[in-house]
Design a protein around this motif. Structure first.
Motif, PDB file in Angstrom:
ATOM      1  N   ASP A 321       0.809  -1.206   0.000  1.00 22.41           N
ATOM      2  CA  ASP A 321       0.000   0.000   0.000  1.00 22.41           C
ATOM      3  C   ASP A 321       0.845   1.260   0.000  1.00 22.41           C
ATOM      4  N   ALA A 323       2.468   4.726  -0.876  1.00 25.03           N
ATOM      5  CA  ALA A 323       1.897   5.869  -1.576  1.00 25.03           C
ATOM      6  C   ALA A 323       2.648   6.170  -2.870  1.00 25.03           C
ATOM      7  N   PRO A 483      -2.558  14.852   1.984  1.00 26.73           N
ATOM      8  CA  PRO A 483      -2.738  14.107   0.723  1.00 26.73           C
ATOM      9  C   PRO A 483      -2.274  14.904  -0.496  1.00 26.73           C
ATOM     10  N   ARG A 512      -0.936   4.464   1.714  1.00 27.87           N
ATOM     11  CA  ARG A 512      -2.349   4.768   1.472  1.00 27.87           C
ATOM     12  C   ARG A 512      -3.196   3.876   2.374  1.00 27.87           C
ATOM     13  N   GLY A 519      -6.738   9.344   4.546  1.00 28.57           N
ATOM     14  CA  GLY A 519      -6.346   8.386   3.511  1.00 28.57           C
ATOM     15  C   GLY A 519      -4.863   8.119   3.473  1.00 28.57           C
ATOM     16  N   VAL A 520      -4.115   8.703   4.414  1.00 22.56           N
ATOM     17  CA  VAL A 520      -2.656   8.569   4.447  1.00 22.56           C
ATOM     18  C   VAL A 520      -2.237   8.063   5.812  1.00 22.56           C
TER      19      VAL A 520
END
Length: 559
Positions: A321, A323, A483, A512, A519-520
């Motif tokens: 996951d 980013a 984000p 993520r 969302g982070v």
């Protein structure tokens, strides 16, 4: 010719651990033959360059465990009272180590019948005794789930083997009970080693803490990293029957960009010839194809990086996951180098006349006529790291021939350490003046901003929290803007020119996660990442002339 007595010869033998191993021990090689225990380069470095407390990231199948077992065994037969403990990650491995220790003793006792006898050969315990001299020593070999030993017994040699693969919940229990039993005395040894197994385990944390602690004197462990290509067995020549189709030729055809980079490392940094480097690349291609044949998913490539590491960052990489694009991050990590230049920065407070000093790591010197941004991610005083970056940016464009010229996003220098806000502000003002009066873009932290107000070129944003057009200093990182920062960095990832490995290492800590509001998710340190990200999102403030040059950013209510 000088003649030495038998006692002198034995004394010389027992005082040279490498000579003892290579003269007195045998080991089974990969062709299933018993051969003298001649150390390979990785084993030799482990033997000669280890300290009292060591952590090792290593490739698979290089004989590291055999080396430590042999070292402990020789202590057991030569130093009375020695207690050695080896904790492996599973029962099968533990049983194999017991068998290997017995074989070491079986061969050595034939050459030196006077060594203490192996009196007890249990499933988890070996003891050596000589009743005439009251000699006694013991070696315990457990799996991580079966570790039990009396709490009153001191441990002199401790190996935690394949620590990254231990079952969850066993690390803390074993580590706290076993390591604390090793006295802080000369001659004691704690060895913690593993092949990499992702970031989210105690081994990765321990290795990185040891590596970072070398610089800030906060770890008792010495870190060791061994890339796969140091092992002489990892080669494949054109005549080898295992060559992939098309690879059984010299020179190796169709080199990819990562292979060209590795070739340069092998030849220029390690002294391999062109022929030897090609043989290692040929082996590397085979192993990657072998792993890819097991599963069709792309994470088999990452599995190769873990089992056969080339650097001590990408080997811990788990794509999952993250980013940022893991392939780009891996390429960027490989291009990193230590700062070619370090400058001592000393700043003086105009009011108190107090001074503070720091080291500035410089990759690109200041150039006349260029403009720069000095970004700051302030820490919490002396408890977390403050990081300042210097960056230079130029917009991309299309030239007169219609060719797209990419943007310049060049990281130039880093200043990092545990500083109070006023100290970091003083230091970065000094650095900014040095880089042509760079505009300073701090994170909006009231403590550091108050110490920067006297600097002439600051990054401002429009503060809409009160509904008024009030200029506020600094970039504000919050649930809404984080984000955006990550999206901006991700959008320009390929164009970022940064050779400071700390930035790229921390990029891997940004994940993520749809389960949280922003969302982070940040799974580790992010100070170096945020310093770079702040520079990137504030790059429009890079001045073309002195004074206020624009505004950007959001307040708490943005989004």
């Amino acid at each position: 010719m000088q003649v030495v007595s038998q006692d002198e010869a034995m004394q010389a033998l027992f005082s040279n651990r490498r000579l003892m191993m290579e003269s007195l021990l045998q080991i089974e090689n990969k062709e299933r033959q018993l051969v003298p225990f001649l150390l390979n380069p990785i084993q030799l470095d482990m033997l000669e360059n280890s300290g009292y407390r060591d952590v090792y990231t290593k490739p698979a199948q290089v004989g590291a465990t055999s080396l430590h077992l042999a070292d402990f065994y020789l202590d057991n037969i030569s130093i009375s009272g020695t207690v050695s403990v080896i904790i492996s990650y599973d029962e099968t491995s533990a049983k194999r180590l017991i068998l290997k220790a017995k074989r070491y003793h079986q061969f050595l006792s034939r050459k030196l019948p006077s060594v203490p006898k192996l009196e007890h050969k249990g499933a988890e315990e070996l003891t050596w005794e000589d009743k005439d001299t009251n000699f006694y020593s013991v070696m315990y070999i457990f799996s991580s789930r079966s570790y039990t030993i009396g709490r009153g017994e001191a441990i002199h040699n401790l190996l935690l083997d394949e620590y990254a693969f231990w079952f969850l919940g066993t690390h803390e229990l074993v580590f706290s009970s076993a390591v604390q039993r090793v006295p802080t005395k000369l001659g004691t040894k704690v060895r913690i080693q593993s092949t990499a197994n992702g970031e989210d385990n105690p081994f990765c944390e321990m290795y990185r803490a040891a590596k970072e602690g070398t610089a800030v004197a906060q770890s008792v462990y010495k870190h060791h990293f061994y890339p796969w290509y140091l092992h002489p067995e990892y080669v494949m020549y054109a005549a080898d029957p295992f060559c992939l189709d098309g690879d059984a030729v010299e020179p190796l055809p169709n080199l990819k960009s990562d292979e060209v980079l590795l070739m340069k490392v092998l030849m220029h940094s390690y002294g391999f010839s062109d022929f030897e480097a090609m043989a290692k690349l040929r082996w590397r291609r085979y192993k990657k194809a072998e792993m890819a044949s097991l599963r069709r998913s792309g994470d088999t490539v990452l599995l190769f990086e873990q089992e056969f590491p080339e650097d001590d960052e990408s080997c811990f990489l788990v794509a999952g996951d993250q980013a940022y694009n893991s392939d780009i991050i891996t390429d960027k990590v490989r291009q990193c180098i230590p700062a070619p230049k370090q400058l001592n920065i000393t700043a003086t407070d105009s009011m108190t006349k107090g001074t503070v000093s720091a080291t500035l790591d410089v990759w690109h010197d200041v150039e006349e006529g260029l403009s720069y941004i000095a970004s700051i991610d302030p820490g919490k005083g002396k408890t977390s790291e403050s990081v300042g970056h210097i960056w230079h940016f130029e917009d991309g464009y299309t030239d007169k021939d219609g060719k797209e010229i990419p943007p310049v996003m060049q990281h130039c220098a880093t200043l990092a350490g545990f500083y109070d806000e006023w100290e970091m502000a003083l230091l970065m003002k000094e650095v900014a003046h040095m880089f042509n009066g760079a505009v300073i873009a701090p994170e909006d932290n009231l403590d550091i901003v108050s110490h920067l107000r006297d600097y002439p070129d600051l990054y401002y944003r429009e503060d809409v929290r009160t509904g008024k057009l009030v200029k506020a200093i600094g970039w504000q990182t919050n649930l809404s803007t984080k984000p955006y920062m990550i999206t901006e960095v991700s959008r320009h990832l390929e164009h970022i020119d940064c050779q400071d490995i700390r930035f790229w290492s921390q990029c891997k800590n940004i994940r993520r996660n749809a389960m949280i509001k922003s969302g982070v998710l940040v799974v580790g340190a992010d100070d170096h990442h945020d310093a770079g990200a702040i520079a990137i999102v504030c790059r429009s403030a890079q001045p073309v002339q002195r004074g206020y040059v624009g505004s950007a950013g959001w307040g708490e209510d943005w989004g």
